[in-house]
Design a protein around this motif. Structure first.
Motif, PDB file in Angstrom:
ATOM      1  N   ALA A  42       0.863  -1.179   0.000  1.00 17.94           N
ATOM      2  CA  ALA A  42       0.000   0.000   0.000  1.00 17.94           C
ATOM      3  C   ALA A  42       0.897   1.224   0.000  1.00 17.94           C
ATOM      4  O   ALA A  42       1.910   1.263   0.700  1.00 17.94           O
ATOM      5  CB  ALA A  42      -0.883  -0.008   1.238  1.00 17.94           C
ATOM      6  N   ARG A  43       0.545   2.189  -0.808  1.00 17.09           N
ATOM      7  CA  ARG A  43       1.311   3.441  -0.785  1.00 17.09           C
ATOM      8  C   ARG A  43       0.360   4.630  -0.858  1.00 17.09           C
ATOM      9  O   ARG A  43      -0.742   4.535  -1.396  1.00 17.09           O
ATOM     10  CB  ARG A  43       2.345   3.460  -1.920  1.00 17.09           C
ATOM     11  CG  ARG A  43       1.786   3.414  -3.324  1.00 17.09           C
ATOM     12  CD  ARG A  43       2.903   3.426  -4.353  1.00 17.09           C
ATOM     13  NE  ARG A  43       3.619   2.158  -4.368  1.00 17.09           N
ATOM     14  CZ  ARG A  43       3.383   1.161  -5.241  1.00 17.09           C
ATOM     15  NH1 ARG A  43       2.423   1.289  -6.154  1.00 17.09           N
ATOM     16  NH2 ARG A  43       4.069   0.046  -5.204  1.00 17.09           N
ATOM     17  N   ILE A  44       0.831   5.726  -0.305  1.00 15.46           N
ATOM     18  CA  ILE A  44       0.035   6.945  -0.227  1.00 15.46           C
ATOM     19  C   ILE A  44      -0.075   7.618  -1.603  1.00 15.46           C
ATOM     20  O   ILE A  44       0.839   7.505  -2.419  1.00 15.46           O
ATOM     21  CB  ILE A  44       0.668   7.872   0.845  1.00 15.46           C
ATOM     22  CG1 ILE A  44      -0.394   8.211   1.860  1.00 15.46           C
ATOM     23  CG2 ILE A  44       1.321   9.103   0.241  1.00 15.46           C
ATOM     24  CD1 ILE A  44       0.163   8.713   3.147  1.00 15.46           C
ATOM     25  N   GLU A  45      -1.195   8.275  -1.863  1.00 15.67           N
ATOM     26  CA  GLU A  45      -1.420   8.963  -3.140  1.00 15.67           C
ATOM     27  C   GLU A  45      -1.417  10.468  -2.873  1.00 15.67           C
ATOM     28  O   GLU A  45      -2.456  11.052  -2.548  1.00 15.67           O
ATOM     29  CB  GLU A  45      -2.759   8.478  -3.711  1.00 15.67           C
ATOM     30  CG  GLU A  45      -2.958   8.719  -5.188  1.00 15.67           C
ATOM     31  CD  GLU A  45      -1.838   8.187  -6.052  1.00 15.67           C
ATOM     32  OE1 GLU A  45      -1.207   8.982  -6.772  1.00 15.67           O
ATOM     33  OE2 GLU A  45      -1.584   6.969  -5.993  1.00 15.67           O
ATOM     34  N   PRO A  46      -0.242  11.114  -2.989  1.00 13.11           N
ATOM     35  CA  PRO A  46      -0.132  12.515  -2.541  1.00 13.11           C
ATOM     36  C   PRO A  46      -1.156  13.461  -3.180  1.00 13.11           C
ATOM     37  O   PRO A  46      -1.653  14.365  -2.523  1.00 13.11           O
ATOM     38  CB  PRO A  46       1.290  12.911  -2.949  1.00 13.11           C
ATOM     39  CG  PRO A  46       2.036  11.625  -3.062  1.00 13.11           C
ATOM     40  CD  PRO A  46       1.019  10.633  -3.550  1.00 13.11           C
ATOM     41  N   GLU A  47      -1.524  13.230  -4.445  1.00 17.30           N
ATOM     42  CA  GLU A  47      -2.431  14.175  -5.109  1.00 17.30           C
ATOM     43  C   GLU A  47      -3.813  14.228  -4.453  1.00 17.30           C
ATOM     44  O   GLU A  47      -4.490  15.254  -4.525  1.00 17.30           O
ATOM     45  CB  GLU A  47      -2.558  13.827  -6.591  1.00 17.30           C
ATOM     46  CG  GLU A  47      -1.279  14.177  -7.331  1.00 17.30           C
ATOM     47  CD  GLU A  47      -1.434  14.154  -8.826  1.00 17.30           C
ATOM     48  OE1 GLU A  47      -2.417  14.710  -9.340  1.00 17.30           O
ATOM     49  OE2 GLU A  47      -0.562  13.578  -9.497  1.00 17.30           O
ATOM     50  N   ALA A  48      -4.225  13.114  -3.830  1.00 16.33           N
ATOM     51  CA  ALA A  48      -5.526  13.078  -3.166  1.00 16.33           C
ATOM     52  C   ALA A  48      -5.544  14.048  -1.985  1.00 16.33           C
ATOM     53  O   ALA A  48      -6.560  14.692  -1.702  1.00 16.33           O
ATOM     54  CB  ALA A  48      -5.832  11.670  -2.691  1.00 16.33           C
ATOM     55  N   PHE A  49      -4.407  14.160  -1.308  1.00 14.87           N
ATOM     56  CA  PHE A  49      -4.302  15.068  -0.164  1.00 14.87           C
ATOM     57  C   PHE A  49      -4.301  16.518  -0.639  1.00 14.87           C
ATOM     58  O   PHE A  49      -4.813  17.407   0.015  1.00 14.87           O
ATOM     59  CB  PHE A  49      -3.036  14.768   0.641  1.00 14.87           C
ATOM     60  CG  PHE A  49      -3.105  13.466   1.356  1.00 14.87           C
ATOM     61  CD1 PHE A  49      -3.512  13.423   2.679  1.00 14.87           C
ATOM     62  CD2 PHE A  49      -2.812  12.280   0.714  1.00 14.87           C
ATOM     63  CE1 PHE A  49      -3.608  12.217   3.353  1.00 14.87           C
ATOM     64  CE2 PHE A  49      -2.899  11.070   1.375  1.00 14.87           C
ATOM     65  CZ  PHE A  49      -3.299  11.033   2.689  1.00 14.87           C
ATOM     66  N   LYS A  50      -3.720  16.707  -1.825  1.00  9.73           N
ATOM     67  CA  LYS A  50      -3.681  18.044  -2.416  1.00  9.73           C
ATOM     68  C   LYS A  50      -5.111  18.542  -2.651  1.00  9.73           C
ATOM     69  O   LYS A  50      -5.394  19.724  -2.486  1.00  9.73           O
ATOM     70  CB  LYS A  50      -2.901  17.962  -3.746  1.00  9.73           C
ATOM     71  CG  LYS A  50      -2.728  19.263  -4.479  1.00  9.73           C
ATOM     72  CD  LYS A  50      -1.391  19.890  -4.194  1.00  9.73           C
ATOM     73  CE  LYS A  50      -1.269  21.267  -4.797  1.00  9.73           C
ATOM     74  NZ  LYS A  50      -2.141  22.257  -4.149  1.00  9.73           N
ATOM     75  N   GLU A  51      -5.998  17.610  -3.015  1.00 12.78           N
ATOM     76  CA  GLU A  51      -7.398  17.964  -3.288  1.00 12.78           C
ATOM     77  C   GLU A  51      -8.090  18.487  -2.017  1.00 12.78           C
ATOM     78  O   GLU A  51      -8.818  19.481  -2.066  1.00 12.78           O
ATOM     79  CB  GLU A  51      -8.119  16.704  -3.780  1.00 12.78           C
ATOM     80  CG  GLU A  51      -9.290  16.981  -4.684  1.00 12.78           C
ATOM     81  CD  GLU A  51      -9.961  15.672  -5.074  1.00 12.78           C
ATOM     82  OE1 GLU A  51     -11.163  15.538  -4.854  1.00 12.78           O
ATOM     83  OE2 GLU A  51      -9.257  14.778  -5.589  1.00 12.78           O
ATOM     84  N   VAL A  52      -7.823  17.802  -0.900  1.00  9.27           N
ATOM     85  CA  VAL A  52      -8.373  18.245   0.384  1.00  9.27           C
ATOM     86  C   VAL A  52      -7.809  19.631   0.720  1.00  9.27           C
ATOM     87  O   VAL A  52      -8.530  20.525   1.157  1.00  9.27           O
ATOM     88  CB  VAL A  52      -8.024  17.234   1.506  1.00  9.27           C
ATOM     89  CG1 VAL A  52      -8.471  17.745   2.862  1.00  9.27           C
ATOM     90  CG2 VAL A  52      -8.660  15.875   1.211  1.00  9.27           C
ATOM     91  N   ASP A  53      -6.526  19.798   0.452  1.00 10.15           N
ATOM     92  CA  ASP A  53      -5.865  21.070   0.731  1.00 10.15           C
ATOM     93  C   ASP A  53      -6.473  22.203  -0.106  1.00 10.15           C
ATOM     94  O   ASP A  53      -6.662  23.312   0.393  1.00 10.15           O
ATOM     95  CB  ASP A  53      -4.374  20.931   0.425  1.00 10.15           C
ATOM     96  CG  ASP A  53      -3.585  22.133   0.911  1.00 10.15           C
ATOM     97  OD1 ASP A  53      -3.612  22.394   2.124  1.00 10.15           O
ATOM     98  OD2 ASP A  53      -2.957  22.819   0.084  1.00 10.15           O
ATOM     99  N   SER A  54      -6.777  21.921  -1.362  1.00  9.73           N
ATOM    100  CA  SER A  54      -7.366  22.945  -2.238  1.00  9.73           C
ATOM    101  C   SER A  54      -8.733  23.363  -1.713  1.00  9.73           C
ATOM    102  O   SER A  54      -9.100  24.538  -1.778  1.00  9.73           O
ATOM    103  CB  SER A  54      -7.530  22.404  -3.664  1.00  9.73           C
ATOM    104  OG  SER A  54      -6.294  22.013  -4.159  1.00  9.73           O
TER     105      SER A  54
END
Lengths: 125, 125
Positions: free
Chosen positions: B70-82
């Motif tokens: 399993a690995r983290i998907e950084p872009e998904a977190f960017k969406e929350v940040d936006s």
């Protein structure tokens, strides 16, 4: 089992209507009836959403009996932002790597075109 | 009714165990059995949490049959940040106002002390 404060916040945010209410409240405090209008929702339905947001600490309600304006609680959002901090570094690294990769690709493409151009100049027609 | 992507993300984040799994994955990809150890959880329980995180797009899983890291998907977190962006301005204003208020209080306190000191000098003992 009662949720911890951060889980309660995320659970409250996991609803598009509640996020729309927050977007409206970001413009300024307002009453339940004013909130209900653009959403074409009943007052009890809006009140229920406000209750969830209030329990999560994302909004506060005025104490005036007739007009209990809802207003956003900026510090609660700061808490979500602080949690995101450790992941911020990850996506910044991710985009830096992506950027470096694209630059390498562009440089490769440029060199290829240059070699082709040099070759053309050297080859007599 | 299926949740929209942002709601799915917030719902997945509304659980302390899933957030702890993400914190572990932020250090690097790992297998389900490695993840299960520090949490003292059964493999099926960890798998269930990973499924929720994967459906929300917050992590991806490798396709190797035996070892599906399993690995983290950084872009998904960017969406929350936006999404948080519009509220960031609110709490910055909030803290600026708080800061200005505290400075006014301090200035008032200082002036008061100064007036008392001047008065003492003027008053003959």
């Amino acid at each position: 089992m009662p949720l911890d404060p951060l889980s309660t916040k995320f659970a409250a945010l996991a609803d598009p209507t509640r996020r729309a209410i927050l977007a409206r409240l970001a413009l300024g405090e307002t009453s339940v009836s004013e909130l209900a209008q653009p959403f074409a929702m009943s007052l009890p339905a809006v009140s229920k959403h406000l209750k969830v947001l209030e329990n999560a600490g994302l909004i506060t309600r005025g104490r005036e009996a007739q007009w209990r304006p809802a207003r956003i609680e900026p510090e609660a959002f700061k808490e979500v932002d602080s949690w995101l901090d450790r992941y911020r570094q990850l996506w910044e690294e991710h985009f830096d790597r992506l950027d470096a990769y694209l630059k390498r690709l562009q440089a490769k493409e440029k060199n290829k075109k240059k070699r082709v151009a040099v070759k053309r100049r050297r080859t007599p027609r």
